[in-house]
Motif scaffolding. Sequence first.
Motif, PDB file in Angstrom:
ATOM      1  N   GLY A 138       7.421   0.294  55.549  1.00  0.00           N
ATOM      2  CA  GLY A 138       7.559  -1.079  55.079  1.00  0.00           C
ATOM      3  C   GLY A 138       7.503  -1.133  53.566  1.00  0.00           C
ATOM      4  O   GLY A 138       8.207  -0.393  52.878  1.00  0.00           O
ATOM      5  N   VAL A 139       6.649  -2.010  53.041  1.00  0.00           N
ATOM      6  CA  VAL A 139       6.528  -2.145  51.580  1.00  0.00           C
ATOM      7  C   VAL A 139       5.262  -1.469  51.059  1.00  0.00           C
ATOM      8  O   VAL A 139       4.830  -1.730  49.934  1.00  0.00           O
ATOM      9  N   ILE A 140       4.675  -0.598  51.863  1.00  0.00           N
ATOM     10  CA  ILE A 140       3.443   0.076  51.452  1.00  0.00           C
ATOM     11  C   ILE A 140       3.768   1.200  50.474  1.00  0.00           C
ATOM     12  O   ILE A 140       4.673   2.003  50.694  1.00  0.00           O
ATOM     13  N   HIS A 141       3.035   1.255  49.397  1.00  0.00           N
ATOM     14  CA  HIS A 141       3.127   2.272  48.346  1.00  0.00           C
ATOM     15  C   HIS A 141       3.032   3.672  48.958  1.00  0.00           C
ATOM     16  O   HIS A 141       2.513   3.849  50.065  1.00  0.00           O
ATOM     17  N   ARG A 142       3.508   4.683  48.243  1.00  0.00           N
ATOM     18  CA  ARG A 142       3.553   6.062  48.758  1.00  0.00           C
ATOM     19  C   ARG A 142       2.179   6.627  49.107  1.00  0.00           C
ATOM     20  O   ARG A 142       2.083   7.683  49.742  1.00  0.00           O
ATOM     21  N   VAL A 143       1.102   5.954  48.706  1.00  0.00           N
ATOM     22  CA  VAL A 143      -0.240   6.364  49.125  1.00  0.00           C
ATOM     23  C   VAL A 143      -0.377   6.260  50.637  1.00  0.00           C
ATOM     24  O   VAL A 143      -1.070   7.053  51.274  1.00  0.00           O
ATOM     25  N   GLY A 144       0.316   5.277  51.234  1.00  0.00           N
ATOM     26  CA  GLY A 144       0.267   5.082  52.677  1.00  0.00           C
ATOM     27  C   GLY A 144      -0.878   4.182  53.102  1.00  0.00           C
ATOM     28  O   GLY A 144      -1.842   3.989  52.361  1.00  0.00           O
ATOM     29  N   SER A 145      -0.757   3.621  54.287  1.00  0.00           N
ATOM     30  CA  SER A 145      -1.815   2.769  54.816  1.00  0.00           C
ATOM     31  C   SER A 145      -3.084   3.586  54.987  1.00  0.00           C
ATOM     32  O   SER A 145      -3.071   4.692  55.527  1.00  0.00           O
ATOM     33  N   CYS A 146      -4.188   3.042  54.492  1.00  0.00           N
ATOM     34  CA  CYS A 146      -5.484   3.736  54.571  1.00  0.00           C
ATOM     35  C   CYS A 146      -5.424   5.136  53.948  1.00  0.00           C
ATOM     36  O   CYS A 146      -6.088   6.060  54.407  1.00  0.00           O
ATOM     37  N   ARG A 147      -4.562   5.274  52.923  1.00  0.00           N
ATOM     38  CA  ARG A 147      -4.361   6.552  52.220  1.00  0.00           C
ATOM     39  C   ARG A 147      -3.866   7.650  53.151  1.00  0.00           C
ATOM     40  O   ARG A 147      -4.070   8.850  52.897  1.00  0.00           O
ATOM     41  N   LEU A 148      -3.171   7.271  54.199  1.00  0.00           N
ATOM     42  CA  LEU A 148      -2.712   8.238  55.194  1.00  0.00           C
ATOM     43  C   LEU A 148      -1.771   9.273  54.594  1.00  0.00           C
ATOM     44  O   LEU A 148      -1.889  10.474  54.887  1.00  0.00           O
ATOM     45  N   SER A 149      -0.828   8.849  53.761  1.00  0.00           N
ATOM     46  CA  SER A 149       0.145   9.795  53.209  1.00  0.00           C
ATOM     47  C   SER A 149      -0.513  10.803  52.272  1.00  0.00           C
ATOM     48  O   SER A 149      -0.149  11.982  52.246  1.00  0.00           O
ATOM     49  N   VAL A 150      -1.497  10.331  51.496  1.00  0.00           N
ATOM     50  CA  VAL A 150      -2.232  11.235  50.607  1.00  0.00           C
ATOM     51  C   VAL A 150      -2.990  12.278  51.428  1.00  0.00           C
ATOM     52  O   VAL A 150      -2.923  13.485  51.172  1.00  0.00           O
ATOM     53  N   THR A 151      -3.703  11.803  52.428  1.00  0.00           N
ATOM     54  CA  THR A 151      -4.485  12.701  53.277  1.00  0.00           C
ATOM     55  C   THR A 151      -3.597  13.708  53.983  1.00  0.00           C
ATOM     56  O   THR A 151      -3.903  14.907  54.038  1.00  0.00           O
ATOM     57  N   LEU A 152      -2.477  13.233  54.519  1.00  0.00           N
ATOM     58  CA  LEU A 152      -1.562  14.120  55.240  1.00  0.00           C
ATOM     59  C   LEU A 152      -0.935  15.144  54.305  1.00  0.00           C
ATOM     60  O   LEU A 152      -0.831  16.334  54.646  1.00  0.00           O
ATOM     61  N   ALA A 153      -0.517  14.708  53.120  1.00  0.00           N
ATOM     62  CA  ALA A 153       0.106  15.625  52.164  1.00  0.00           C
ATOM     63  C   ALA A 153      -0.833  16.773  51.821  1.00  0.00           C
ATOM     64  O   ALA A 153      -0.438  17.951  51.804  1.00  0.00           O
ATOM     65  N   ARG A 154      -2.068  16.448  51.551  1.00  0.00           N
ATOM     66  CA  ARG A 154      -3.031  17.482  51.173  1.00  0.00           C
ATOM     67  C   ARG A 154      -3.371  18.386  52.359  1.00  0.00           C
ATOM     68  O   ARG A 154      -3.561  19.598  52.199  1.00  0.00           O
ATOM     69  N   ASN A 155      -3.447  17.809  53.550  1.00  0.00           N
ATOM     70  CA  ASN A 155      -3.750  18.606  54.731  1.00  0.00           C
ATOM     71  C   ASN A 155      -2.611  19.572  55.054  1.00  0.00           C
ATOM     72  O   ASN A 155      -2.840  20.728  55.413  1.00  0.00           O
ATOM     73  N   LEU A 156      -1.376  19.095  54.911  1.00  0.00           N
ATOM     74  CA  LEU A 156      -0.220  19.964  55.151  1.00  0.00           C
ATOM     75  C   LEU A 156      -0.198  21.116  54.160  1.00  0.00           C
ATOM     76  O   LEU A 156       0.147  22.254  54.502  1.00  0.00           O
ATOM     77  N   SER A 157      -0.574  20.830  52.938  1.00  0.00           N
ATOM     78  CA  SER A 157      -0.599  21.865  51.913  1.00  0.00           C
ATOM     79  C   SER A 157      -1.691  22.894  52.182  1.00  0.00           C
ATOM     80  O   SER A 157      -1.453  24.109  52.113  1.00  0.00           O
ATOM     81  N   GLU A 158      -2.890  22.417  52.512  1.00  0.00           N
ATOM     82  CA  GLU A 158      -4.030  23.310  52.692  1.00  0.00           C
ATOM     83  C   GLU A 158      -4.056  23.966  54.069  1.00  0.00           C
ATOM     84  O   GLU A 158      -4.398  25.142  54.197  1.00  0.00           O
ATOM     85  N   ARG A 159      -3.702  23.209  55.115  1.00  0.00           N
ATOM     86  CA  ARG A 159      -3.836  23.703  56.487  1.00  0.00           C
ATOM     87  C   ARG A 159      -2.585  24.453  56.956  1.00  0.00           C
ATOM     88  O   ARG A 159      -2.690  25.476  57.641  1.00  0.00           O
ATOM     89  N   ALA A 160      -1.398  23.927  56.578  1.00  0.00           N
ATOM     90  CA  ALA A 160      -0.148  24.527  57.050  1.00  0.00           C
ATOM     91  C   ALA A 160       0.572  25.331  55.973  1.00  0.00           C
ATOM     92  O   ALA A 160       1.559  26.000  56.258  1.00  0.00           O
ATOM     93  N   GLY A 161       0.090  25.261  54.724  1.00  0.00           N
ATOM     94  CA  GLY A 161       0.722  26.029  53.658  1.00  0.00           C
ATOM     95  C   GLY A 161       2.098  25.519  53.291  1.00  0.00           C
ATOM     96  O   GLY A 161       2.978  26.306  52.913  1.00  0.00           O
ATOM     97  N   LEU A 162       2.296  24.197  53.369  1.00  0.00           N
ATOM     98  CA  LEU A 162       3.611  23.614  53.112  1.00  0.00           C
ATOM     99  C   LEU A 162       3.586  22.695  51.894  1.00  0.00           C
ATOM    100  O   LEU A 162       2.626  21.958  51.676  1.00  0.00           O
ATOM    101  N   ALA A 163       4.659  22.742  51.131  1.00  0.00           N
ATOM    102  CA  ALA A 163       4.819  21.807  50.025  1.00  0.00           C
ATOM    103  C   ALA A 163       5.199  20.438  50.582  1.00  0.00           C
ATOM    104  O   ALA A 163       5.905  20.341  51.586  1.00  0.00           O
TER     105      ALA A 163
END
Length: 300
Positions: free
Chosen positions: A33-58
């Motif tokens: 929707g119109v939610i900033h790239r941070v994501g609802s409840c900072r979901l996108s930030v949390t997911l981005a960092r988890n993918l980087s640390e847990r799955a080794g993905l950019a």
Amino acid sequence: MVGDDLPLVGVLSEPDPDKNSAPDTAVILLNSGVIHRVGSCRLSVTLARNLSERAGLATFRFDFSGIGDSEARRGTLTAAQAAVEEVQEVMDHLNQWKQFDRFILYGLCSGAFASYRTALCDGRVIGTVQLDGYCYQTWKSSILHYAPRILSPSRWVQFVLRKLGLVKFKKGAEVSGIEERYFEVPNFAGYPPRQEVTKGLRELNERGLSMLYVFFGNEYYKYQDQFEDCFKPVVFGDNLTVIHHPHATHILSEPEERKAVVESISDWAQDLIKHTQQPDRNGSETGHRVSLSASNEAPN
């Protein structure tokens, strides 16, 4: 800054070099929707960092034009068409900048729809993660939805009281205090015809696209196998993974549910990479240069 006019703004998060599981692959996180790239409840930030640390993905999370820090662009495309074009621009840019040539697209609700539509027209997409993506009611979901309401005495009492004007029905905006324009919930009436989505899913499945669908507790998705029942003509096999969190809200406001979903996405992505590793980097044709603004991982 990359690009001269009306740049899109994004944040790149990269794993440590010794933990990078796929140097040729990036996960792109889309707005909901119109939610900033941070994501609802900072979901996108949390997911981005988890993918980087847990799955080794950019990962690269960016704002569509007219959302967050990205300025609005004028044009003749619909919002849905513009979203696909902008995702492809981001892929072109990441290929030129970091030599990524394979992509996993992630989105919640409208972001999920954009992921699906982009995957249909771009073979560089090897996987999609769709939270509350396209799905339609089945006979079983209709029964599970309406039966408790029909059999509930309290609901009949509330219905009569509302009809008599003795009780006012409150919308979500009134209850939550959040402006209604920021609400984005599944709406079957706004979906494309089921036959059209079935055709698209069949094409993606035959191409071998890996698909992770995550559904939450809402008025429409009522049981674990509803997605497969809805699209019975498509024999997904190992290409499809469906997760149902019936007690989670659409924006994953519950910390424990959010943690579980983020970890399951990272584990799925890690497994996808293991099964699709390429022995050598393959060059890919790039399109026109992107107008993007990219920065390294920041707190927001």
